[in-house]
Design an enzyme around this catalytic site. Structure first.
Site, PDB file in Angstrom:
ATOM      1  N   LYS A 148       0.815  -1.209   0.000  1.00 49.98           N
ATOM      2  CA  LYS A 148       0.000   0.000   0.000  1.00 49.98           C
ATOM      3  C   LYS A 148       0.857   1.272   0.000  1.00 49.98           C
ATOM      4  O   LYS A 148       0.431   2.313  -0.476  1.00 49.98           O
ATOM      5  CB  LYS A 148      -0.923   0.029   1.217  1.00 49.98           C
ATOM      6  CG  LYS A 148      -1.815  -1.183   1.412  1.00 49.98           C
ATOM      7  CD  LYS A 148      -2.859  -1.324   0.330  1.00 49.98           C
ATOM      8  CE  LYS A 148      -3.987  -2.270   0.715  1.00 49.98           C
ATOM      9  NZ  LYS A 148      -3.598  -3.673   0.781  1.00 49.98           N
TER      10      LYS A 148
HETATM   11  C1  LIG Z   1      -4.194  -4.826   0.420  1.00 52.94           C
HETATM   12  C2  LIG Z   1      -3.397  -6.053   0.398  1.00 52.94           C
HETATM   13  C3  LIG Z   1      -3.651  -7.096  -0.510  1.00 52.94           C
HETATM   14  C4  LIG Z   1      -4.815  -7.043  -1.495  1.00 52.94           C
HETATM   15  O1  LIG Z   1      -4.682  -6.034  -2.450  1.00 52.94           O
HETATM   16  P1  LIG Z   1      -5.976  -5.528  -3.249  1.00 52.94           P
HETATM   17  O2  LIG Z   1      -5.519  -4.364  -4.038  1.00 52.94           O
HETATM   18  O3  LIG Z   1      -6.972  -5.144  -2.198  1.00 52.94           O
HETATM   19  O4  LIG Z   1      -6.444  -6.657  -4.080  1.00 52.94           O
HETATM   20  C5  LIG Z   1      -2.832  -8.195  -0.502  1.00 52.94           C
HETATM   21  N1  LIG Z   1      -1.819  -8.298   0.393  1.00 52.94           N
HETATM   22  C6  LIG Z   1      -1.542  -7.328   1.276  1.00 52.94           C
HETATM   23  C7  LIG Z   1      -0.432  -7.527   2.234  1.00 52.94           C
HETATM   24  C8  LIG Z   1      -2.308  -6.175   1.307  1.00 52.94           C
HETATM   25  O5  LIG Z   1      -2.034  -5.210   2.192  1.00 52.94           O
END
Ligand SMILES: *Cc1c(COP(=O)(O)O)cnc(C)c1O
Length: 497
Positions: free
Chosen positions: A112
């Site tokens: 993120k």
């Molecule tokens: C948010 C997240 C995901 C999923 O990503 P999306 O964009 O919601 O599909 C997978 N792994 C981790 C560690 C995340 O923080």
């Protein structure tokens, strides 16, 4: 470049900076480009461009009402020394033909950060471009990592506050400590009695509550979103697909023009949708492999054409993927029906009212040209962490393990020799309990921060600055409310009259 809602008329458009500030369209839809950028993907050159250069190029394609200088300064400060690797998203080659794309070298140890280090900087510039005279409240539902990363990205940024809602008991102990320990007078994280979908549904409702919006405006505020529903969150994620490809060329593993697969551990469908956009822009991608945990709505959708959320919600060891309503799928559906927003709106209504909708056989076939889907159970996640560790002394987190397992499953069931990049979304130190148990067969003595230490004792090596920062943070006490109290809670945090 203009943006429109996936559920609205093509006549209602706004420019990219305004779409970033609004976050979510007033009709509940998501912003998408009216005309997808027609660009020449410089496949031959990707290996020669830095991460920052790639980011400036991609952002310029999509967000062209920002000046080159605005984009350039935002990108340079977003991808600077808050990352513990100069490559920002380094590729690690542990297997014959599989590679792990490490997206967790930013300040909060999950992918993120890639978008949420940049989004606040774009938001500040968007506010200037649009001469917005109100302060922005970033309202966000999180399954764990978005909360921490948006708090970190917006920390002490003037003219903005962050309010994060997360499911009580639905995030990992380390994620909880991280959220409650972020420094910044403008940051708030509150848990709700419910799961992520409850939080996300309620946030969408609050966004579209006109009366509440008027109240905010009268107090000098307006909402925006840092969820992957915000197009400003999605576009920066396209960059690492290009970067990964360039690194494979540079390492001599592929020749420019060769196809690759990506396996993406998926929750809200933001990460993998960025991969689909990369493919649409001309990156040579064969298959996008959608990997889910036990909340495998998407696996069923890509295999049957029916999206059915009527099933038990499982809290698993990959909490960021515990989602039954994957918001960003709506943007893929919009493409699938060539921008027919009425059909998209009907499907989304059906989902809300009946809990399911179906696409037709022909549409399913079209999706299956680009996408393959599979899932892993919690036991399979642990055994995959162990398998990869025993063979390669390489440690992966539970989310990455879902993708790694699904890749293995896909390769053993299909004759596909395409080099495959596994998108690694979090540091194993974010989920030390699961990783420690997977590797040693024993439980940690104490969950949370002590578990980080215990895992570190087992693995050795040096801890990255990001992990050190978690160990040193001072969490605030947790506050829990009912979903229906969310509006009142926002009012009281912001002192609304
Ligand atoms: C948010 C997240 C995901 C999923 O990503 P999306 O964009 O919601 O599909 C997978 N792994 C981790 C560690 C995340 O923080």
């Amino acid at each position: 470049m203009d943006y429109r809602s996936t559920r609205g008329s093509i006549k209602n458009t706004l420019n990219s900076s305004a779409a970033i500030i609004q976050g979510l369209a007033p009709d509940g839809g998501l912003f998408v480009p009216v005309n997808f950028p027609k660009v020449h993907m410089p496949v031959e050159k990707l290996s020669k461009l830095s991460y920052q250069d790639l980011a400036k190029m991609v952002i310029g394609w999509f967000f062209n009402d920002f000046s080159d200088n605005q984009i350039s300064t935002a990108v340079d400060s977003a991808y600077s020394d808050q990352w513990d690797q100069a490559a920002i998203a380094p590729l690690s080659d542990q297997h014959a033909n599989n590679y792990y794309l490490e997206l967790f070298h930013g300040p909060t140890l999950a992918f993120k950060d890639i978008a949420l280090q940049l989004l606040p900087r774009m938001m500040t510039r968007a506010v200037q471009i649009n001469k917005v005279d109100k302060d922005i409240i970033i309202l966000t539902a999180t399954s764990g990592d978005t909360g921490t990363a948006s708090m970190c990205g917006f920390s002490n940024q003037s003219g903005s506050s962050v309010i994060v809602f997360y499911p009580h008991g639905g995030v990992s102990p380390v994620q909880l400590k991280q959220m409650l320990g972020q420094n910044g007078a403008n940051l708030n994280a509150i848990s709700i009695e419910g799961n992520f979908d409850d939080a996300q549904t309620q946030v969408k409702k609050i966004f579209n509550d006109d009366q509440f919006k008027d109240k905010l405006a009268a107090n000098g505020y307006q909402f925006s979103s840092a969820n992957s529903m915000n197009i400003g969150r999605l576009v920066p994620q396209i960059v690492y697909y290009l970067s990964a490809y360039g690194q494979l060329v540079k390492q001599g593993k592929i020749t420019a023009g060769d196809k690759v697969n990506f396996t993406v551990p998926t929750g809200n469908f933001g990460d993998i949708l960025a991969g689909y956009y990369a493919k649409e822009l001309g990156l040579p991608i064969n298959k996008l492999i959608c990997a889910s945990d036990e909340n495998n709505v998407l696996t069923d959708f890509f295999n049957t054409g029916t999206y059915d959320k009527k099933r038990p919600f499982d809290v698993t060891n990959s909490p960021a993927m515990d989602i039954l309503v994957s918001s960003n799928l709506e943007r893929l559906l919009f493409d699938l029906v060539d921008g027919d927003s009425n059909t998209v709106a009907q499907w989304m209504d059906l989902l809300e009212q009946t809990g399911q909708y179906s696409i037709n056989k022909n549409q399913l076939k079209m999706l299956q040209k680009n996408f393959v889907a599979g899932y892993a159970t919690q036991e399979q996640v642990e055994s995959e962490i162990k398998r990869v560790y025993d063979r390669d002394s390489y440690v992966i987190d539970p989310h990455t393990a879902v993708a790694s397992y699904v890749t293995k499953q896909y390769q053993s069931n299909n004759d596909d020799q395409t080099p495959t990049i596994i998108v690694s979304t979090a540091s194993p130190y974010k989920f030390p309990e699961t990783v420690y148990h997977a590797i040693t067969g024993r439980h940690v003595t104490e969950k949370g921060l002590p578990a980080i230490q215990e895992l570190h004792n087992k693995l050795g090596g040096t801890l990255t600055p990001g992990v050190q920062a978690i160990l040193n943070n001072q969490p605030r006490p947790e506050q829990t409310i009912q979903p229906r109290q969310m509006e009142d809670t926002i009012s009281s945090i912001m002192n609304l009259r």
